[in-house]
Write an enzyme that holds these catalytic residues in place. Structure first.
Site, PDB file in Angstrom:
ATOM      1  N   LYS A  96       0.842  -1.212   0.000  1.00  0.00           N
ATOM      2  CA  LYS A  96       0.000   0.000   0.000  1.00  0.00           C
ATOM      3  C   LYS A  96       0.870   1.253   0.000  1.00  0.00           C
ATOM      4  O   LYS A  96       0.634   2.189  -0.754  1.00  0.00           O
ATOM      5  CB  LYS A  96      -0.880   0.054   1.264  1.00  0.00           C
ATOM      6  N   LYS A 108       2.908  -3.840  11.173  1.00  0.00           N
ATOM      7  CA  LYS A 108       1.592  -4.160  11.747  1.00  0.00           C
ATOM      8  C   LYS A 108       1.807  -4.715  13.138  1.00  0.00           C
ATOM      9  O   LYS A 108       2.827  -5.355  13.415  1.00  0.00           O
ATOM     10  CB  LYS A 108       0.878  -5.209  10.894  1.00  0.00           C
ATOM     11  N   THR A 192     -10.422   6.305   4.560  1.00  0.00           N
ATOM     12  CA  THR A 192     -10.446   5.084   3.751  1.00  0.00           C
ATOM     13  C   THR A 192     -11.599   5.149   2.754  1.00  0.00           C
ATOM     14  O   THR A 192     -11.426   4.887   1.558  1.00  0.00           O
ATOM     15  CB  THR A 192     -10.585   3.845   4.658  1.00  0.00           C
ATOM     16  N   ASN A 223     -17.150   1.343   9.417  1.00  0.00           N
ATOM     17  CA  ASN A 223     -16.425   2.590   9.141  1.00  0.00           C
ATOM     18  C   ASN A 223     -16.256   2.812   7.642  1.00  0.00           C
ATOM     19  O   ASN A 223     -16.651   3.847   7.105  1.00  0.00           O
ATOM     20  CB  ASN A 223     -15.066   2.553   9.861  1.00  0.00           C
TER      21      ASN A 223
END
Ligand code: NAD
Length: 416
Positions: A96, A108, A192, A223
């Protein structure tokens, strides 16, 4: 998510990375380096619970590769967190960041816990304990965490405060997704969905379909899904289907998204308020222009890929389409905008937050939106052009764009 799913997730990511590096002309040494994270830390965090007992939680932080710059990625609190999942997600973050051309590698983290069964103060102690446990390998120029599944701006605030105490200076750039008063960025919460909406614009342009009156189906109303439904509704598109974990709603004339937004709960569930529902499986095969999986992984598989009637699939969720299904829908002429490109809006605005923290100068929401659009459109064009010129599917093209900068940085540094 089951252990099988997470194994598949890592294996699928590794397969695409390997193919991408081969197509870019790199050898086995580069593949061996980039197929796995360079560092994975496992920590045990003893926490005093409210009843006076002590519980030991297990946490992870995975750093895929830092040849480009510090690593970056969320921390999830969930009972199913495991080593393989954290590794796979950190590799995805690299791709990404690479597509968006951010000066980061992927990271992460996660803690095996169930925040729904913990008190506010227990969560605070766990958040602070995690930061103490990983403090040696994180920092504003090393590895920058962010929110992920079941973590939020309050948790980011505790983590930032703990890190600042350890280092003995205020360090807002240590973590992103913070509350606005602690240096969060405007536009972060809906970033996002905003990025997915931008990808929909671009994909529609390629297909020659106008956005007004385009028929949109969105799986998931949390979301990502609910903000996206709102953006589509405001732009004049017709959101004809949405769903949550229980069921789906369908209206060929368009759903009343404002009403659904008002009535959904904080877990993104709303269909339980309606009698007339369809299943998630039926939702996926609705006749529409754009299908957006925005819920969980492995939703479009070899079993149902032939039933998809959308012209465009834009993946807001991580890993909603299997590799086999990617091949099927691509062969059927459906334009697929893959997760590593489509859902990059969150990490891009996280990057903006970090830049603003480093400068101590804060931008307007309009400025954030404009810069987000610029980065997302550039990423889309690069991926689409490679998809056309090299005759590879959009997922492989996205990985080729995403891994290229990292591999070049590794080469220049002389690591391989
Ligand atoms: P969320 O928890 O807010 O919402 C998830 C939604 O999916 C809810 O409506 C839930 O009811 C629904 N759902 C859950 N299980 C389902 C199932 N089996 N079938 C159908 N619907 C189901 O999550 P979110 O933050 O919106 O994230 C959704 C997806 O987008 C995830 O894959 C996540 O990794 C990805 N994503 C989110 C962000 C972000 O910033 N929120 C960023 C990048 C990627």
């Amino acid at each position: 998510m089951t252990a099988m799913d997470t194994n598949d997730m890592l294996t699928a990511t590794q397969l695409v990375i390997e193919e991408a590096l081969q197509k870019l002309g790199y050898g086995q040494d580069m593949i061996d380096l980039l197929k796995e994270p360079m560092r994975l830390l496992t920590v045990r965090i003893p926490i005093r619970m409210d009843d006076g007992t002590t519980r030991v939680f297990i946490g992870y932080r995975s750093q895929h590769n830092d040849a480009v710059g510090p690593t970056k990625g969320g921390v999830r609190f969930h009972p199913d967190v495991n080593e393989i999942e954290v590794k796979a997600l950190s590799i995805w973050m690299s791709i990404k960041c690479g597509i968006a051309n951010l000066p980061y590698g992927g990271g992460k983290g996660g803690i095996i816990c169930d925040p729904r069964k913990m008190s506010f103060r227990e969560l605070e102690r766990l958040s602070r304990g995690y930061v103490r446990a990983i403090s040696q390998i994180v920092g504003p120029t090393k590895d920058i965490p962010a929110p992920d599944v079941m973590t939020n701006s309050q948790i980011m605030a505790w983590m930032m405060d703990e890190y600042s105490r350890i280092r003995e200076f205020d360090s807002p750039g240590f973590i992103t997704g913070k509350p606005l008063v602690l240096g969060g960025s405007l536009g972060r919460e809906s970033a996002t969905a905003r990025g997915v909406a931008i990808m929909i614009d671009e994909a529609l342009r390629k297909k020659g379909i106008p956005l007004s009156n385009a028929r949109v189906v969105i799986q998931g109303f949390g979301n990502a899904g609910s903000y996206l439904a709102q953006f589509m509704y405001e732009a004049g598109a017709k959101v004809i289907g949405i769903s949550d974990v229980n069921a789906a709603l369908y209206n060929e004339n368009g759903l009343d998204i404002e009403d659904l937004m008002d009535r959904r709960d904080s877990f993104g569930t709303v269909t339980n308020l309606f009698k007339d529902t369809i299943s998630n499986e039926e939702l996926l095969s609705l006749d529409c222009d754009i299908l957006v999986p925005a819920a969980i992984e492995n939703q479009i598989t070899a079993d149902n890929a032939d039933n998809i009637r959308a012209k465009i699939i834009v993946e807001a969720a991580n890993g909603p389409t299997t590799l086999e299904a990617t091949r099927i829908v691509t062969d059927r002429g459906i334009l697929l905008v893959p997760d590593v490109l489509a859902s990059a809006g969150g990490v891009i605005v996280s990057y903006f937050e970090w830049v603003q923290n480093n400068q101590g100068y804060y931008w307007s929401e309009a400025e954030v939106d404009m810069k987000l659009r610029e980065m997302m459109v550039r990423g889309f064009n690069q991926v689409y052009e490679l998809h056309q010129s090299r005759k590879v599917n959009m997922r492989l093209a996205a990985y080729m764009v995403g891994v290229r900068k990292m591999a070049e940085a590794v080469r220049f540094r002389g690591w391989v």
